[in-house]
Write a protein that holds these residues in place. Sequence first.
Motif, short mmCIF file in Angstrom:
data_model
loop_
_atom_site.label_atom_id
_atom_site.label_comp_id
_atom_site.label_asym_id
_atom_site.label_seq_id
_atom_site.Cartn_x
_atom_site.Cartn_y
_atom_site.Cartn_z
N ALA A 7 -0.91 5.81 3.85
CA ALA A 7 -2.20 5.16 3.59
C ALA A 7 -2.10 3.65 3.79
CB ALA A 7 -2.70 5.48 2.18
N ASP A 8 -0.94 3.06 3.46
CA ASP A 8 -0.74 1.63 3.66
C ASP A 8 -0.78 1.28 5.15
OD1 ASP A 8 -0.40 1.36 0.91
OD2 ASP A 8 1.78 1.59 1.04
N VAL A 9 -0.23 2.16 5.98
CA VAL A 9 -0.25 1.95 7.42
C VAL A 9 -1.70 1.96 7.92
CG1 VAL A 9 0.39 2.94 9.66
CG2 VAL A 9 2.04 2.92 7.79
N MET A 10 -2.47 2.95 7.49
CA MET A 10 -3.87 3.06 7.91
C MET A 10 -4.68 1.85 7.44
SD MET A 10 -4.26 5.75 9.79
CE MET A 10 -5.80 6.67 9.75
N GLN A 11 -4.42 1.41 6.22
CA GLN A 11 -5.13 0.26 5.68
C GLN A 11 -4.78 -1.01 6.44
OE1 GLN A 11 -7.60 -0.06 3.51
NE2 GLN A 11 -7.56 -2.28 3.83
N ALA A 12 -3.51 -1.17 6.80
CA ALA A 12 -3.08 -2.35 7.55
C ALA A 12 -3.78 -2.41 8.90
CB ALA A 12 -1.57 -2.33 7.73
N VAL A 13 -3.93 -1.26 9.54
CA VAL A 13 -4.62 -1.21 10.83
C VAL A 13 -6.11 -1.48 10.65
CG1 VAL A 13 -5.24 0.28 12.77
CG2 VAL A 13 -2.92 0.36 11.84
N ALA A 14 -6.72 -0.85 9.66
CA ALA A 14 -8.16 -1.01 9.43
C ALA A 14 -8.53 -2.45 9.11
CB ALA A 14 -8.61 -0.07 8.31
N SER A 15 -7.66 -3.15 8.39
CA SER A 15 -7.94 -4.52 7.98
C SER A 15 -7.61 -5.55 9.05
CB SER A 15 -7.15 -4.85 6.71
OG SER A 15 -5.75 -4.89 6.98
N GLY A 16 -6.88 -5.14 10.09
CA GLY A 16 -6.47 -6.08 11.12
C GLY A 16 -5.12 -6.72 10.85
N GLU A 17 -4.50 -6.37 9.76
CA GLU A 17 -3.17 -6.89 9.45
C GLU A 17 -2.15 -6.41 10.49
OE1 GLU A 17 0.11 -6.12 5.96
OE2 GLU A 17 -1.95 -6.51 5.33
N ALA A 18 -2.36 -5.20 10.98
CA ALA A 18 -1.54 -4.64 12.06
C ALA A 18 -2.46 -4.24 13.21
CB ALA A 18 -0.75 -3.43 11.57
N ASP A 19 -1.96 -4.32 14.42
CA ASP A 19 -2.76 -3.94 15.58
C ASP A 19 -2.77 -2.42 15.78
OD1 ASP A 19 -3.36 -6.68 16.66
OD2 ASP A 19 -1.18 -6.74 16.70
#
Length: 376
Positions: A143-155
């Motif tokens: 879920a942290d991975v998905m949240q990072a992507v959704a927020s723009g923290e990760a591409d």
Amino acid sequence: MTDLGTIRQEIDEIDRGIVEAFEKRMDLCRQVAEVKIGTGKAVLDRGREREKLETLAALASDEFNAHGVTELFSQIMAMSRKLQYRILTEHGKLAGEEFVRTEGLPSPEHCVAYQGVEGAYSHAAACRFFGEKAAVKAYPKWADVMQAVASGEADYGVLPLANSSAGMVNDVYDLLIEYRNYIVGEVELKVEHALLGLPGATLPDIQEVYSHPQGLMQCAHYLDRHPDWNRHSVSNTALSAKKVLEDGKIFQAAIASRLAGELYGLQVLESPVNDSDKNTTRFIVVCRKNLCRTDAGKVSICFEVPHESGSLYNILSHFIYNNINMNKIESRPIPEKKWQYRFFVDFDGNLADAGVQNALTGIRQEAAMLRILGNY
């Protein structure tokens, strides 16, 4: 007694009449579609179809024929709808979500997120897809991975979706619905688990074994041969190797990759220990942008169907009618709807293909919910 040849001739004559009547009916359906183009009226009218089927069934002479008439005309009506969907799609009246077409995926500006720690299979999958020099970042949970992507923290994010031995990763399927990220790529990674221990440890020393639940499942037969070993689940295979190192207990072992063993200074006690030598995990690459490569050849969707007889069959018939190869279907319970399920389907094709557009148009109109998860 009438001979078989004569009976067959009469059947052939009736069949020709049925074909002629069918073509006349479909021509009228084309006219109905033209009217609906102008009025915006929906193709599917469940109430009208239900009344029509009841009326036609009442014309039959007995219960068996009534059931047959209902089934026959249900299929005829379904074919009529598919024709109307095709016509309306050609006129651009039933367009769905637009994807941004691209020749290739943009390079990561920030990072590629994965779950676990360095040496995890997700880490290896991220490096396989984006290259060894890609900037990768570990997160504790999927879920942290998905949240990072959704927020723009990760591409991008890399997540395991299914394993050839242990099956689907249920939590990741659920996260595809919880977050509005899109699948933009996939990578398959052959899994070769090793039993890892501290330097100097031997098999007779081992009492406790740690790994991710999927890792334990994929090595179940091997572990069953050691009934005295206690099995413990951790959030990641590489994390189990790190734990064995940090705990420093000779009786502990981890099931993880050889790479994880090298990174954390453990020795290989036995390898491979997975049940199948063809053990492979499929990873997906997700992005918050709805990108679609022009050469994409696989579509992933999720849909929910009305909780009534034949609804799933009707949805799947759109793949058959449009000659689309469906290569995977999975179901997950809908938490807020008791004993109801959503379905995840992978099929061959590109969103630019006419057949794919027709199928998705029909599904969108008849399903309770449709999400295009990606074309990659």
